[in-house]
Enzyme design. Structure first.
Site: not given
Ligand SMILES: Cc1cc2nc3c(=O)[nH]c(=O)nc-3n(C[C@H](O)[C@H](O)[C@H](O)COP(=O)(O)O)c2cc1C
Ligand SMILES: CCCCCCC(=O)C(=O)O
Length: 359
Positions: A106, A129, A155, A232, A256
């Site tokens: 990320s 992002y 994303t 994404k 997501h």
């Molecule tokens: C704690 C957390 C942080 C995440 N941060 C991001 C991120 O920084 N960028 C992003 O595109 N998706 C982010 N996601 C979404 C994940 O990439 C992904 O789409 C999602 O967690 C998939 O589902 P699952 O957790 O059920 O496997 C985040 C998800 C979680 C749980």
């Molecule tokens: C300003 C920080 C944004 C982090 C976002 C992370 C993310 O995508 C998520 O699902 O949480």
């Protein structure tokens, strides 16, 4: 999974992590119905095995945009791995390398892109992002190229971070000492400013993410890098077609993890129309609720080339650092290997729509 089941990793992570951090991981947006719907969608898919196929040498390996993988599995981009383990993304990268999985880092990683790359023995992609301050993106793209990252993942389902009731209730802020170290601190400092009723993460995203970007802006990235570009957060055939028309190399079919549009269609339900629209013109990855080897088999039958695993990687990391992530990934790969044998699939490419029915 070395005798520990995935749900035991989840339970232990929940015990170990502070409540607000657990809520940030586990939670979703709005009613959180898109979180549970993702699991329900995969559960509705049932497998149709073929028998009397020689499965004495099933091969789980594949290649994704030039990256060789031990199985069609990658770790989804997730912000701030140091929330759950002091080594953060460095430990995750080591585990991904040990198990032959792809790791998508990320842009809000809590370790530098260079430290992560130094620890990695497998392929890395970088997720972005779209920030208002584009020079931050230019810098990240250049650093990713220099450090050997193999693709960029933009994303597109988050013009801002959605309202997540748990984080708002907790006034969630990233704890002091943990930071998105790859972006300028003045740009993105979600480590302060959380107040009861408002999450710092959501607020900072509103301030810093550029909600005005459109398909036309993809050219801006293309002009700055020759790395493959993956979008994404695609959930419709219409947008998948636009992605292909704009020359993207891959898409991640994803809601997501239920954290963005409340009530969004589960990725597994969206996948068939997307696979049809794409017609093999770019790579397709599915994420959301992948918890079993059979889920990987279902995703491939529905038209994906690979899956991303999200929260389970963080459960493993919270449980026992790099070893925990490795155990989680290895467990999924072993289950997938078994699913292949019992489905009568010898190669990853053998999965297709004939392997499933929907209930
Ligand atoms: C704690 C957390 C942080 C995440 N941060 C991001 C991120 O920084 N960028 C992003 O595109 N998706 C982010 N996601 C979404 C994940 O990439 C992904 O789409 C999602 O967690 C998939 O589902 P699952 O957790 O059920 O496997 C985040 C998800 C979680 C749980
Ligand atoms: C300003 C920080 C944004 C982090 C976002 C992370 C993310 O995508 C998520 O699902 O949480």
């Amino acid at each position: 999974m070395t005798g520990t089941t995935l749900s035991e990793y989840e339970s232990r992570a929940r015990e170990l992590l502070p409540g607000p951090v657990w809520d940030f991981l586990a939670g979703g947006s709005g009613t959180e119905s898109a979180v549970s719907a993702g699991r329900a969608a995969l559960d509705r898919v049932r497998l149709r095995p073929r028998v009397l196929v020689d499965v004495s040498a099933c091969d789980t390996r594949c290649s994704l945009l030039g990256a060789p993988l031990a199985a069609p599995v990658g770790i989804a981009p997730m912000a701030y791995h140091r929330l759950v383990h002091p080594e953060g993304e460095v430990a995750t990268a080591r585990a991904a390398g040990d198990t032959g999985a792809l790791f998508t880092v990320s842009m809000f990683a809590s370790r530098t892109l260079e430290d992560i790359a130094a620890a990695a023995t497998g392929p890395l992609w970088l997720q972005l992002y779209w920030l208002r301050r584009r020079e931050q993106l230019t810098g990240l793209i250049r650093r990713a190229e220099d450090a050997g990252y193999r693709a960029l993942v933009l994303t597109v389902d988050a013009p801002r971070v959605a309202h997540r009731p748990r984080d708002a209730r907790n006034g969630f802020a990233v704890p002091a000492g943990i930071r998105a170290v790859n972006v300028d601190a003045s740009v993105m400092s979600a480590s302060h400013g959380g107040t009861a009723g408002e999450s710092a993460v959501a607020r900072h995203s509103r301030e810093q993410f550029d909600p005005s970007i459109t398909w036309a802006d993809l050219a801006w990235i293309r002009e700055r890098t020759a790395l493959p570009l993956v979008l994404k957060g695609i959930l419709t055939g219409e947008d998948a077609l636009l992605a292909v028309e704009h020359g993207v190399d891959g898409i991640v079919v994803s809601n997501h993890g239920g954290r963005q549009l409340d009530c969004a269609i589960p990725a597994a339900d969206a996948l068939p129309e997307i696979a049809e629209a794409v017609a093999d013109r770019c790579r397709i990855i599915l994420d959301g609720s992948i918890r079993h080897g059979t889920d990987i088999a279902k995703a491939l039958c529905l038209g994906a080339h690979a899956v991303f695993v999200g929260r389970p990687a963080l459960w493993g990391l919270a449980h026992s650092g790099s070893e925990g992530v490795s155990a989680v990934l290895r467990g999924l790969s072993n289950e997938f290997d078994e699913a292949m044998a019992l489905m009568g699939a010898v190669r990853v490419e053998d999965f297709d729509r004939s392997g499933i029915v929907h209930h």
